[in-house]
Structure formats: C-alpha cells, structure tokens
Design a protein around this motif. Structure first.
Motif, PDB file in Angstrom:
ATOM      1  N   UNK A  54       0.836  -1.201   0.000  1.00 63.26           N
ATOM      2  CA  UNK A  54       0.000   0.000   0.000  1.00 63.26           C
ATOM      3  C   UNK A  54       0.871   1.252   0.000  1.00 63.26           C
ATOM      4  N   UNK A  55       1.918   1.241   0.799  1.00 62.25           N
ATOM      5  CA  UNK A  55       2.806   2.400   0.870  1.00 62.25           C
ATOM      6  C   UNK A  55       3.464   2.683  -0.471  1.00 62.25           C
ATOM      7  N   UNK A  56       3.785   1.629  -1.211  1.00 61.46           N
ATOM      8  CA  UNK A  56       4.425   1.814  -2.517  1.00 61.46           C
ATOM      9  C   UNK A  56       3.524   2.548  -3.501  1.00 61.46           C
ATOM     10  N   UNK A  57       2.218   2.454  -3.293  1.00 59.80           N
ATOM     11  CA  UNK A  57       1.260   3.081  -4.219  1.00 59.80           C
ATOM     12  C   UNK A  57       0.704   4.402  -3.703  1.00 59.80           C
ATOM     13  N   UNK A  58       1.195   4.878  -2.556  1.00 61.80           N
ATOM     14  CA  UNK A  58       0.499   5.948  -1.834  1.00 61.80           C
ATOM     15  C   UNK A  58       1.108   7.336  -1.997  1.00 61.80           C
ATOM     16  N   UNK A  59       2.086   7.490  -2.867  1.00 63.64           N
ATOM     17  CA  UNK A  59       2.682   8.811  -3.100  1.00 63.64           C
ATOM     18  C   UNK A  59       3.122   9.494  -1.814  1.00 63.64           C
ATOM     19  N   UNK A  81       2.032   9.113   1.238  1.00 66.90           N
ATOM     20  CA  UNK A  81       1.014   9.355   2.269  1.00 66.90           C
ATOM     21  C   UNK A  81       0.893   8.225   3.274  1.00 66.90           C
ATOM     22  N   UNK A  82       1.678   7.161   3.109  1.00 68.53           N
ATOM     23  CA  UNK A  82       1.702   6.075   4.087  1.00 68.53           C
ATOM     24  C   UNK A  82       3.113   5.943   4.628  1.00 68.53           C
ATOM     25  N   UNK A  83       3.242   6.030   5.936  1.00 65.35           N
ATOM     26  CA  UNK A  83       4.509   5.839   6.631  1.00 65.35           C
ATOM     27  C   UNK A  83       4.425   4.563   7.446  1.00 65.35           C
ATOM     28  N   UNK A  84       5.441   3.739   7.351  1.00 62.97           N
ATOM     29  CA  UNK A  84       5.465   2.485   8.100  1.00 62.97           C
ATOM     30  C   UNK A  84       6.395   2.620   9.299  1.00 62.97           C
ATOM     31  N   UNK A  85       5.870   2.285  10.467  1.00 64.59           N
ATOM     32  CA  UNK A  85       6.658   2.251  11.692  1.00 64.59           C
ATOM     33  C   UNK A  85       6.597   0.837  12.267  1.00 64.59           C
ATOM     34  N   UNK A  86       7.483   0.570  13.215  1.00 64.00           N
ATOM     35  CA  UNK A  86       7.603  -0.766  13.784  1.00 64.00           C
ATOM     36  C   UNK A  86       7.286  -0.732  15.271  1.00 64.00           C
ATOM     37  N   UNK A  87       6.394  -1.651  15.676  1.00 61.42           N
ATOM     38  CA  UNK A  87       6.020  -1.738  17.084  1.00 61.42           C
ATOM     39  C   UNK A  87       5.421  -3.098  17.371  1.00 61.42           C
ATOM     40  N   UNK A  88       5.950  -3.756  18.385  1.00 60.62           N
ATOM     41  CA  UNK A  88       5.297  -4.916  18.992  1.00 60.62           C
ATOM     42  C   UNK A  88       4.654  -4.398  20.274  1.00 60.62           C
TER      43      UNK A  88
END
Length: 238
Positions: A53-58, A60-67
């Motif tokens: 999704x992030x690859x297609x979102x120009x 507007x999507x940021x990926x963070x890491x959390x358990x």
C-alpha cells in the motif's frame, strides 16, 4: 485538519497494527478518503500488505515498527513521531486462545497472553502516545461486542470476552482522567468478520465492514467523550 512542524496539511491517522487484515484495510480506506496514514507492523524484516500500500500511496503512508507487547519500544516510537500531530490514534490489536475452554481450565500462560495483548498493551500504547493527538482528536481501540457484559447471554470464548470487557473498563478510566477535554474516545465493536482472528465462518467480509467502521470513526471525530459503538454507530451496552 491538523498542522505540524513538518507542514502537514492532511488529517493524519496512526493505526497500531496495520500490517494486514482489518488494520491494513482501514489504512487503505483512510488513504482513499484523503488522509495520511502512519501504520505499524511488528516484524522489521518481513514485507506485508501495508508495504505494498505504501508503494502506491505517493508518500502518504509511513510504516513504523512496534510490537505492542514490548513496552520498551514505545518511547522510541514516540520520539520518531514527535513532529507529527495526529487527528486519530487507533489501536487495532487482538488475539484469542482455545475458545472452548471454560475459564477454570485455561492455562495461566494463555490467560496472561490474551489479557496482556487485548487489554494491557493497547492501553500502554494509548498512555504513551496520547500526547501526539490533537486537542480535538480521536483516540480509539478495537473492542468487541463480546466485551459487553449485558449482551453475554450465550457464554463461550470466556478469556477473550473477559479481555475485551477489561479493555472497555480501562478505556473508560482513561477517558474519565481526560474529562473536560475536547477529545473523543471510542471503543469500536466491528462485528464478526472473516479475518485470521474471526475465522472463515464469520458472516461479514473485510471489504464490506471496513468502510462502515471508518464511517463510525469519522462521525465520532470532533465529538468529546467516550462511546462504545458497533459497526453501524449504535451504542453497545456495557
């Protein structure tokens, strides 16, 4: 819409647990409605649908890491997000155990895992990150209709039910501590949905459910106080 030191002009949602399933679908729905999305995944190495999704979102999507069951990770996540101001913080997390076991037969380790994942950890996330939410923003968690004590007329899934009832109580206490603010708080009961947790026999699909859930969140945004709501925006009895 909020603004930040980074020049943020779109409303922004932080979705905790957005790698796949309901969380990923909610990220996509918010994106379609013009929002920016920060979504968390647990694994720092595995590729997930959220990455696609992030690859297609120009941007507007940021990926963070959390358990969410690793509370020491929250401080660093907060630090990474310090310059953001969130319009929505929503925690989508859940697990279950052997659903047929009565409470007296549940192994202690299973009980602890479900209660920590479903009740304690979501509240730790909210307590750690609520300072990033705007003064009129919305803080929510994925609860369940099975967390309703009033509606429990069939029994079953006892640890899961108990964990969601506990989550509801903890969220109510948190909202009381924020009484007098303009923030909204929501416990969202999505219904029985065909996900990895819901299983193949659930009557509702992710595709039909997520737009309804996002509708409820957007309708609640800007309305102070805590509500326990189902997929149609109706009040669920405690």
């Amino acid at each position: 819409m909020s603004s930040t030191d980074t020049g943020q002009s779109r409303p922004t949602a932080l979705l905790i647990g957005a790698s796949r399933g309901l969380g990923h679908a909610m990220a996509a729905e918010f994106l379609d409605r013009g929002w920016s999305v920060i979504g968390t995944v647990r694994d720092t190495t595995a590729r997930t649908p959220l990455h696609d999704l992030a690859d297609r979102a120009d941007g507007r999507v940021t990926i963070e890491y959390l358990d969410i069951n690793e509370p020491h990770q929250l401080a660093s996540l907060h630090e990474r997000l310090t310059r953001h101001r969130l319009d929505l913080l929503f925690v989508n997390a859940g697990t279950t155990n052997n659903e047929s076991a009565p409470i007296g037969a549940v192994p202690t380790a299973d009980f602890v895992e479900v209660m920590v994942t479903n009740a304690l950890s979501p509240m730790r996330v909210i307590e750690a990150l609520e300072g990033l939410v705007t003064a009129t923003g919305l803080i929510g968690v994925m609860s369940s209709g099975q967390g309703s004590i009033t509606n429990n007329t069939k029994g079953g899934r006892e640890v899961y039910r108990g964990s969601k009832a506990a989550l509801n109580m903890f969220m109510r206490s948190f909202a009381v501590r924020q009484a007098g603010t303009q923030r909204g708080f929501v416990l969202l009961a999505p219904g029985w949905i065909r996900t990895a947790l819901g299983g193949p026999d659930a009557p509702y699909t992710v595709e039909e459910s997520v737009p309804l859930l996002v509708d409820v969140l957007l309708a609640k945004l800007g309305t102070p106080g805590l509500e326990y709501l189902d997929r149609s925006g109706r009040t669920v009895p405690w």
